[in-house]
Design an enzyme around this catalytic site. Structure first.
Site, PDB file in Angstrom:
ATOM      1  N   GLY A 242       0.799  -1.213   0.000  1.00  0.00           N
ATOM      2  CA  GLY A 242       0.000   0.000   0.000  1.00  0.00           C
ATOM      3  C   GLY A 242       0.838   1.272   0.000  1.00  0.00           C
ATOM      4  O   GLY A 242       2.070   1.252   0.093  1.00  0.00           O
ATOM      5  N   HIS A 243       0.144   2.399  -0.079  1.00  0.00           N
ATOM      6  CA  HIS A 243       0.799   3.702  -0.181  1.00  0.00           C
ATOM      7  C   HIS A 243       1.604   4.038   1.074  1.00  0.00           C
ATOM      8  O   HIS A 243       1.234   3.700   2.189  1.00  0.00           O
ATOM      9  CB  HIS A 243      -0.222   4.805  -0.447  1.00  0.00           C
ATOM     10  CG  HIS A 243      -1.275   4.939   0.607  1.00  0.00           C
ATOM     11  ND1 HIS A 243      -1.075   5.636   1.782  1.00  0.00           N
ATOM     12  CD2 HIS A 243      -2.537   4.470   0.666  1.00  0.00           C
ATOM     13  CE1 HIS A 243      -2.171   5.595   2.506  1.00  0.00           C
ATOM     14  NE2 HIS A 243      -3.079   4.885   1.860  1.00  0.00           N
ATOM     15  N   ASN A 244       2.753   4.664   0.857  1.00  0.00           N
ATOM     16  CA  ASN A 244       3.641   5.140   1.922  1.00  0.00           C
ATOM     17  C   ASN A 244       4.265   4.021   2.757  1.00  0.00           C
ATOM     18  O   ASN A 244       4.786   4.276   3.845  1.00  0.00           O
ATOM     19  CB  ASN A 244       2.921   6.126   2.849  1.00  0.00           C
ATOM     20  CG  ASN A 244       2.597   7.439   2.162  1.00  0.00           C
ATOM     21  OD1 ASN A 244       1.523   7.585   1.579  1.00  0.00           O
ATOM     22  ND2 ASN A 244       3.522   8.390   2.209  1.00  0.00           N
ATOM     23  N   SER A 262       1.261   2.789   4.889  1.00  0.00           N
ATOM     24  CA  SER A 262       2.169   3.276   5.932  1.00  0.00           C
ATOM     25  C   SER A 262       2.701   2.178   6.838  1.00  0.00           C
ATOM     26  O   SER A 262       3.171   2.451   7.949  1.00  0.00           O
ATOM     27  CB  SER A 262       1.506   4.387   6.770  1.00  0.00           C
ATOM     28  OG  SER A 262       1.188   5.502   5.961  1.00  0.00           O
TER      29      SER A 262
END
Length: 332
Positions: A242-244, A262
């Site tokens: 996923g993102h970050n 994250s």
């Protein structure tokens, strides 16, 4: 666009003290006087004293914590307002389809799309604007490269891989067929009546040197900043990151692992098949997660875990054996 015009366009009519040209939306610790930031959870209020944003989206009860140099934009739902404003800063994926004029390849292109000195771009590869590709790399048919992507030396990109805008690939990287690097993260804000408003992801993905990415992986770009896969990490097929997320050096991710946004890890972390994490979790160095382990909390280094709910691996094995005995005795 001016702050006042942006706010009016999404139906926010809060008075502002000083108008300014907005360069973008940024997190609290990265924002400059020409950025907007936002606070949706009280745990982030402690960061305000060091923030330099020109304006911050926040609720009425949090405004008293705002330093005098930052303009408050009072809204009932800062996360929703952030999502609505994010669309103003979503750059295009492809500015041009011209390989000859826009892509910057290590050596001069020849008529067969093969690049000299063992750097080869095979037929039916699309390359956007501002792309840089190092020497001795190979791009196979069906690869799509969006604008401003960089690919290092000695890389191998298999058929039908897609690299979205601003993705950065290091040296000696192998990406197998069908993987998608840099697509939007799964992020939405929700209106009071249940509509889902997309949050534009304006960050990027960085893949460091000596990484191998299996077939049909998806690695999402960051909302802000970057998603990063660090040096030497090896990722099996059918993995979602996923993102970050930040994956530490020399980690191993087995097939069907899913990491929520994250998630961060130290070095040499191992995820067994179908293991997963919740968001905003850190996993320490040399930690191992058994297959189908569901991580819902931070994990210390040099430990082993398994099960759902998650427990230390030895305890999980004992629990499983005990459960089988209970079932066997009940049925005997």
């Amino acid at each position: 666009m001016k702050l006042s015009a942006m706010l009016q366009s999404i139906g926010i009519h809060t008075p502002i003290k000083e108008d300014f040209e907005v360069l973008g939306i940024a997190p609290l610790d990265k924002a400059t006087p020409n950025h907007i930031s936002y606070i949706d959870q009280s745990k982030y209020l402690s960061q305000l004293s060091a923030c330099s944003a020109g304006a911050i989206l926040l609720r009425t009860e949090d405004a008293k914590m705002l330093p005098s140099h930052i303009q408050p934009i009072i809204v009932p739902n800062p996360h929703l307002a952030f999502a609505q404003l994010s669309r103003f800063f979503a750059p295009t994926e492809f500015a041009t389809a011209s390989l000859q004029n826009q892509a910057h390849i290590h050596l001069q292109q020849n008529p067969t799309l093969s690049i000299g000195d063992n750097t080869t771009i095979m037929p039916n590869v699309f390359i956007g604007s501002g792309v840089c590709i190092g020497e001795n790399s190979l791009l196979m048919p069906g690869v799509v490269i969006a604008d401003r992507v960089s690919i290092g030396s000695h890389c191998k990109i298999f058929p039908n891989v897609t690299l979205y805008k601003d993705t950065q690939i290091g040296n000696n990287v192998c990406i197998h067929a069908g993987s998608v690097i840099g697509s939007d993260g799964f992020g939405y804000a929700h209106t009071p009546t249940g509509e889902h408003i997309k949050i534009e992801h304006n960050g990027l993905v960085v893949i460091e040197d000596d990484v191998e990415i299996g077939a049909n992986n998806t690695i999402d770009r960051a909302v802000f900043g970057e998603t990063r896969i660090k040096k030497g990490t090896k990722i099996d097929n059918l993995v979602q990151i996923g993102h970050n997320c930040v994956i530490g050096e020399h980690s191993l991710l087995v097939s069907q692992v899913g990491l929520a946004g994250s998630t961060t890890t130290g070095r040499n972390v191992v995820f067994g098949g179908q293991a997963g994490t919740g968001g905003h979790i850190h996993i320490g160095d040399f930690t191992q997660i058994a297959g189908r382990g569901a991580v819902g909390k931070n994990l210390p280094p040099h430990t082993k875990w398994g099960g759902h709910p998650l427990m230390e691996l030895d305890d999980w094995k004992k629990f499983f054996v005990t459960l089988r005995r209970i079932v066997k005795n009940k049925n005997s």
